[in-house]
Design a protein around this motif. Structure first.
Motif: not given
Length: 94
Positions: A7-9, A11-13, A15, A70, A72
């Motif tokens: 998920g977003k977490r 992907q952020c890591e 990135d 978060t 979200e």
């Protein structure tokens, strides 16, 4: 190797680790990205072990603030986290 959170977490890591490869100032504080692999349907992030040469490392995982969810998060998740924080110093001290 660390399992990708997904998920977003996740992907952020990933990135952040990729950005650190191109930013010498950031690279001093972030493990070097060693690779990314998919094995048996699971995704893994490979990163440098920054504690490898330390004999007696002392690690501090510091969080600042009183909100532990978060932006979200569902209303249910936010309420659950707020209730947990009230029962600890997180709610009053951060």
């Amino acid at each position: 190797w660390k399992k990708d959170q997904g998920g977003k977490r996740g992907q952020c890591e990933l990135d952040l680790l990729r950005a650190a490869l191109e930013n010498p100032g950031l690279a001093k504080f972030v493990p070097r990205l060693e690779g990314y692999r998919v094995s048996h349907g699971e995704k893994w992030i490979g990163m440098e072990n920054i504690l490898h040469e330390l004999k007696n490392p002392a690690i501090l995982d510091l969080k600042i603030g009183t909100r532990t969810w978060t932006t979200e998060a569902t209303a249910e998740k936010a309420a659950s986290q707020a209730a947990k924080a009230k029962k600890s110093t997180t709610g009053s001290l951060g």
